[in-house]
Design a protein around this motif. Structure first.
Motif, mmCIF file in Angstrom:
data_model
loop_
_atom_site.group_PDB
_atom_site.id
_atom_site.type_symbol
_atom_site.label_atom_id
_atom_site.label_comp_id
_atom_site.label_asym_id
_atom_site.label_seq_id
_atom_site.Cartn_x
_atom_site.Cartn_y
_atom_site.Cartn_z
ATOM 1 N N VAL A 82 10.235 17.675 24.595
ATOM 2 C CA VAL A 82 10.161 18.902 23.799
ATOM 3 C C VAL A 82 9.185 19.888 24.437
ATOM 4 O O VAL A 82 9.474 21.084 24.549
ATOM 5 C CB VAL A 82 9.778 18.591 22.331
ATOM 6 N N THR A 83 8.044 19.413 24.886
ATOM 7 C CA THR A 83 7.049 20.282 25.519
ATOM 8 C C THR A 83 7.592 20.905 26.803
ATOM 9 O O THR A 83 7.480 22.114 27.020
ATOM 10 C CB THR A 83 5.758 19.505 25.815
ATOM 11 N N ARG A 84 8.197 20.082 27.653
ATOM 12 C CA ARG A 84 8.761 20.597 28.902
ATOM 13 C C ARG A 84 9.887 21.592 28.621
ATOM 14 O O ARG A 84 10.008 22.606 29.309
ATOM 15 C CB ARG A 84 9.272 19.449 29.774
ATOM 16 N N ILE A 94 16.816 22.124 20.202
ATOM 17 C CA ILE A 94 16.079 20.956 20.697
ATOM 18 C C ILE A 94 14.983 20.568 19.709
ATOM 19 O O ILE A 94 14.824 19.391 19.364
ATOM 20 C CB ILE A 94 15.498 21.236 22.099
ATOM 21 N N ASN A 95 14.226 21.549 19.225
ATOM 22 C CA ASN A 95 13.164 21.268 18.249
ATOM 23 C C ASN A 95 13.728 20.647 16.977
ATOM 24 O O ASN A 95 13.159 19.685 16.441
ATOM 25 C CB ASN A 95 12.392 22.541 17.914
ATOM 26 N N HIS A 96 14.825 21.194 16.492
ATOM 27 C CA HIS A 96 15.451 20.677 15.266
ATOM 28 C C HIS A 96 15.917 19.231 15.456
ATOM 29 O O HIS A 96 15.679 18.374 14.603
ATOM 30 C CB HIS A 96 16.618 21.571 14.855
ATOM 31 N N GLN A 97 16.577 18.971 16.577
ATOM 32 C CA GLN A 97 17.059 17.607 16.830
ATOM 33 C C GLN A 97 15.888 16.635 16.967
ATOM 34 O O GLN A 97 15.934 15.524 16.449
ATOM 35 C CB GLN A 97 17.932 17.580 18.083
ATOM 36 N N GLN A 137 13.041 16.765 15.554
ATOM 37 C CA GLN A 137 12.459 16.497 14.231
ATOM 38 C C GLN A 137 13.220 15.404 13.487
ATOM 39 O O GLN A 137 12.656 14.742 12.618
ATOM 40 C CB GLN A 137 12.434 17.771 13.400
ATOM 41 N N GLN A 138 14.478 15.193 13.847
ATOM 42 C CA GLN A 138 15.275 14.151 13.193
ATOM 43 C C GLN A 138 14.706 12.758 13.464
ATOM 44 O O GLN A 138 15.000 11.815 12.746
ATOM 45 C CB GLN A 138 16.739 14.208 13.660
ATOM 46 N N TYR A 139 13.905 12.645 14.520
ATOM 47 C CA TYR A 139 13.345 11.347 14.901
ATOM 48 C C TYR A 139 11.910 11.156 14.412
ATOM 49 O O TYR A 139 11.285 10.141 14.715
ATOM 50 C CB TYR A 139 13.390 11.187 16.428
ATOM 51 N N GLN A 140 11.366 12.129 13.677
ATOM 52 C CA GLN A 140 9.995 12.026 13.168
ATOM 53 C C GLN A 140 9.841 10.743 12.348
ATOM 54 O O GLN A 140 10.708 10.382 11.574
ATOM 55 C CB GLN A 140 9.650 13.229 12.290
#
Length: 97
Positions: A41-43, A73-76, A78-81
């Motif tokens: 996510v950072t990259r 990408i950010n939304h997807q 978050q699904q793994y939080q």
């Protein structure tokens, strides 16, 4: 501007093709390499913001496609939080036209 797509595999095995309006993503990802979810996510954020800024410098406005890809990408991600800390995203390959 040369655009590029990059195919990734999320931790659950699903694959996605991501878009960048610039080849800069090649500076941040290596094909056939996995990254921790946070690192991916950072990259992605860094590469897609640079790509969008390059579009803005050339055309006077940021690239909405790059910013939308970053949001996706950010939304997807978050699904793994709350799941295991060892989650990884694999960059499968680049698709150049």
């Amino acid at each position: 501007m040369p655009e590029i797509r990059f195919q990734i595999q999320w931790p659950d095995g699903t694959q996605e093709i991501c878009y960048s309006p610039s080849l800069v993503v090649k500076d941040y990802f290596t094909p056939n390499q996995s990254y921790s979810l946070d690192e991916f996510v950072t990259r992605s954020r860094i590469a897609l913001m640079i790509a969008s800024d390059r579009v803005k410098a050339k055309y006077g406005m940021p690239c909405s496609l790059a910013l939308n890809q970053l949001d996706k990408i950010n939304h997807q991600a978050q699904q793994y939080q709350g799941e295991s800390l060892s989650l990884e995203v694999k960059v499968i390959h680049f698709i150049e036209f």
